[in-house]
Write a protein that holds these residues in place. Structure first.
Motif, PDB file in Angstrom:
ATOM      1  N   MET A  24      28.605  50.343  55.331  1.00 36.22           N
ATOM      2  CA  MET A  24      29.042  51.211  56.514  1.00 36.22           C
ATOM      3  C   MET A  24      28.797  50.601  57.703  1.00 36.22           C
ATOM      4  O   MET A  24      27.676  50.146  57.725  1.00 36.22           O
ATOM      5  N   VAL A  25      29.798  51.174  58.741  1.00 35.47           N
ATOM      6  CA  VAL A  25      29.694  50.821  60.004  1.00 35.47           C
ATOM      7  C   VAL A  25      29.162  52.655  60.319  1.00 35.47           C
ATOM      8  O   VAL A  25      29.368  53.734  60.502  1.00 35.47           O
ATOM      9  N   THR A  26      28.288  51.753  61.649  1.00 29.76           N
ATOM     10  CA  THR A  26      27.607  53.221  62.472  1.00 29.76           C
ATOM     11  C   THR A  26      28.418  53.083  63.853  1.00 29.76           C
ATOM     12  O   THR A  26      28.579  51.545  63.860  1.00 29.76           O
ATOM     13  N   TYR A  27      28.664  53.883  64.352  1.00 28.85           N
ATOM     14  CA  TYR A  27      28.913  53.964  66.198  1.00 28.85           C
ATOM     15  C   TYR A  27      28.400  55.221  67.064  1.00 28.85           C
ATOM     16  O   TYR A  27      28.264  55.587  66.010  1.00 28.85           O
ATOM     17  N   GLY A 133      47.826  42.158  69.061  1.00 33.29           N
ATOM     18  CA  GLY A 133      47.915  40.575  70.125  1.00 33.29           C
ATOM     19  C   GLY A 133      47.813  39.916  69.647  1.00 33.29           C
ATOM     20  O   GLY A 133      46.783  39.168  68.449  1.00 33.29           O
ATOM     21  N   ASN A 134      46.911  38.890  70.309  1.00 36.06           N
ATOM     22  CA  ASN A 134      46.016  37.630  70.325  1.00 36.06           C
ATOM     23  C   ASN A 134      44.717  37.949  71.049  1.00 36.06           C
ATOM     24  O   ASN A 134      43.956  36.951  71.250  1.00 36.06           O
ATOM     25  N   GLN A 135      44.090  39.401  71.973  1.00 31.61           N
ATOM     26  CA  GLN A 135      42.720  39.411  72.380  1.00 31.61           C
ATOM     27  C   GLN A 135      42.101  38.987  71.581  1.00 31.61           C
ATOM     28  O   GLN A 135      41.859  40.162  69.988  1.00 31.61           O
ATOM     29  N   LEU A 136      40.678  38.693  71.834  1.00 29.72           N
ATOM     30  CA  LEU A 136      39.398  38.658  70.911  1.00 29.72           C
ATOM     31  C   LEU A 136      38.373  39.283  71.735  1.00 29.72           C
ATOM     32  O   LEU A 136      38.865  39.103  73.029  1.00 29.72           O
ATOM     33  N   LYS A 137      37.630  39.775  71.138  1.00 33.84           N
ATOM     34  CA  LYS A 137      36.776  40.824  71.687  1.00 33.84           C
ATOM     35  C   LYS A 137      34.979  40.590  70.802  1.00 33.84           C
ATOM     36  O   LYS A 137      35.308  41.016  69.650  1.00 33.84           O
ATOM     37  N   ASP A 138      34.233  40.452  70.756  1.00 30.19           N
ATOM     38  CA  ASP A 138      33.017  39.941  70.070  1.00 30.19           C
ATOM     39  C   ASP A 138      32.516  41.613  70.563  1.00 30.19           C
ATOM     40  O   ASP A 138      32.225  42.169  71.332  1.00 30.19           O
ATOM     41  N   VAL A 139      32.614  42.184  68.527  1.00 34.36           N
ATOM     42  CA  VAL A 139      31.710  43.317  68.875  1.00 34.36           C
ATOM     43  C   VAL A 139      30.952  43.671  67.740  1.00 34.36           C
ATOM     44  O   VAL A 139      31.432  43.270  66.165  1.00 34.36           O
ATOM     45  N   ALA A 140      29.989  44.071  67.751  1.00 37.28           N
ATOM     46  CA  ALA A 140      28.365  44.222  66.567  1.00 37.28           C
ATOM     47  C   ALA A 140      28.196  42.814  66.137  1.00 37.28           C
ATOM     48  O   ALA A 140      28.078  42.895  64.960  1.00 37.28           O
ATOM     49  N   GLY A 141      28.965  42.093  67.217  1.00 36.19           N
ATOM     50  CA  GLY A 141      28.521  40.797  66.223  1.00 36.19           C
ATOM     51  C   GLY A 141      29.521  39.965  65.121  1.00 36.19           C
ATOM     52  O   GLY A 141      29.527  38.487  64.825  1.00 36.19           O
ATOM     53  N   TYR A 142      30.887  40.990  65.034  1.00 33.45           N
ATOM     54  CA  TYR A 142      32.652  40.291  65.227  1.00 33.45           C
ATOM     55  C   TYR A 142      33.200  39.977  65.947  1.00 33.45           C
ATOM     56  O   TYR A 142      33.345  40.611  66.674  1.00 33.45           O
ATOM     57  N   ILE A 143      33.701  38.273  65.875  1.00 34.52           N
ATOM     58  CA  ILE A 143      34.888  38.252  66.358  1.00 34.52           C
ATOM     59  C   ILE A 143      36.333  39.156  65.609  1.00 34.52           C
ATOM     60  O   ILE A 143      36.422  39.729  65.152  1.00 34.52           O
ATOM     61  N   CYS A 144      36.730  40.107  66.863  1.00 36.10           N
ATOM     62  CA  CYS A 144      37.527  41.361  66.378  1.00 36.10           C
ATOM     63  C   CYS A 144      39.258  40.361  67.753  1.00 36.10           C
ATOM     64  O   CYS A 144      38.919  40.230  68.626  1.00 36.10           O
ATOM     65  N   ILE A 194      35.070  54.372  71.537  1.00 39.11           N
ATOM     66  CA  ILE A 194      34.139  54.488  69.436  1.00 39.11           C
ATOM     67  C   ILE A 194      34.129  53.278  69.339  1.00 39.11           C
ATOM     68  O   ILE A 194      35.002  52.458  68.608  1.00 39.11           O
ATOM     69  N   GLU A 195      33.115  52.937  69.735  1.00 35.56           N
ATOM     70  CA  GLU A 195      32.300  51.467  69.389  1.00 35.56           C
ATOM     71  C   GLU A 195      31.200  51.300  68.417  1.00 35.56           C
ATOM     72  O   GLU A 195      29.603  52.441  68.105  1.00 35.56           O
ATOM     73  N   ALA A 196      31.537  50.218  67.049  1.00 29.48           N
ATOM     74  CA  ALA A 196      30.564  50.173  66.463  1.00 29.48           C
ATOM     75  C   ALA A 196      29.242  49.092  66.697  1.00 29.48           C
ATOM     76  O   ALA A 196      29.335  48.594  67.821  1.00 29.48           O
ATOM     77  N   THR A 197      27.888  49.829  66.335  1.00 30.61           N
ATOM     78  CA  THR A 197      26.717  49.835  66.277  1.00 30.61           C
ATOM     79  C   THR A 197      26.465  48.945  65.466  1.00 30.61           C
ATOM     80  O   THR A 197      24.984  47.981  66.116  1.00 30.61           O
ATOM     81  N   LYS A 198      25.818  49.057  64.279  1.00 29.87           N
ATOM     82  CA  LYS A 198      25.353  48.509  62.871  1.00 29.87           C
ATOM     83  C   LYS A 198      26.670  48.324  62.160  1.00 29.87           C
ATOM     84  O   LYS A 198      27.703  49.648  62.086  1.00 29.87           O
TER      85      LYS A 198
END
Length: 247
Positions: A24-27, A133-144, A194-198
């Motif tokens: 489960m992902v909480t947003y 694309g090839n852009q990376l971002k850390d979201v909730a501890g995951y490289i996206c 909408i951003e994952a928090t957990k």
């Protein structure tokens, strides 16, 4: 004994890997009314400035959402049936909004309360055309990785950030179809975020079911025509269409 330990370690590894595809992902869904209102072409600059002043203390309306996911299905809805203000001073009943995807059968069922009615949108699973694309971002501890698409019905740009480490094609709102769970999504340059928090990995199979609901059963084409007509009619009448429908 050594072989036995090796087998145990291998079993533990396989179990851990299996769990990475179910959970489960909480947003936190944040909607910026001032940005949305600023896009209404029928409003003058003075009216937009007045709206920004009116909404300045309540801009960034936050809602908690959740996504249950497995390799075969996903379900996105409110975290709880009852909505509540940030300070807890008042609450309300959330409208019906359950977005179900069956990846195995390539089918979807969306239960949405909108425009005064409950609609059950039942159709084949139509995946958006994503540009990865090839852009990376850390979201909730995951490289996206970043992916973009476009909603022609609402005239909205959609930017998604998905985690390849969670290889399930699920996501928030009505978006899916990427090689990883979408952990963050922006609509129209952050009008809504909408951003994952957990992220929790656990068995959710028993919760991946839709409740029995009464509503008007339609397909994607009919639903899109309904929303498009509402937006066009509202804009001609110089009304904000998104007071009545989800942005």
């Amino acid at each position: 004994m050594k072989n036995f330990v090796t087998i145990l370690l291998l079993a533990a590894t396989l179990t851990a890997n299996a769990q990475q595809t179910e959970g489960m992902v909480t947003y936190e869904r944040t909607q910026h009314w001032t940005k949305i209102i600023s896009r209404l072409t029928f409003l003058s600059k003075e009216e937009k400035d007045r709206a920004a002043q009116t909404w300045k203390n309540e801009d960034g309306w936050k809602t908690k959402m959740k996504l249950l996911f497995s390799p075969s299905a996903s379900l996105y809805t409110y975290l709880t049936d009852q909505g509540e203000s940030e300070d807890g001073s008042y609450s309300w009943r959330n409208d019906e909004f359950l977005i179900y995807r069956n990846f195995d059968k390539e089918h979807k069922t969306d239960i949405m309360e909108t425009l005064g009615k409950t609609y059950i949108v039942d159709d084949s699973l139509h995946t958006p055309v994503w540009k990865i694309g090839n852009q990376l971002k850390d979201v909730a501890g995951y490289i996206c990785l970043r992916a973009d698409t476009y909603d022609p019905v609402r005239n909205q740009k959609i930017t998604a950030w998905f985690a390849q480490d969670i290889p399930v094609p699920a996501g928030p709102e009505r978006y899916a179809g990427l090689p990883g769970v979408i952990l963050e999504m922006a609509i129209n340059d952050d009008d809504v975020v909408i951003e994952a928090t957990k992220v929790e990995f656990k068995s959710v199979a028993k919760d991946l079911t839709l409740p029995k609901t009464k509503g008007k059963k339609i397909n994607d084409g009919t639903y899109d025509a309904l929303i498009r007509d509402h937006i066009n009619t509202s804009m001609k009448a110089q009304r904000n269409p998104f007071w009545a429908i989800r942005y």
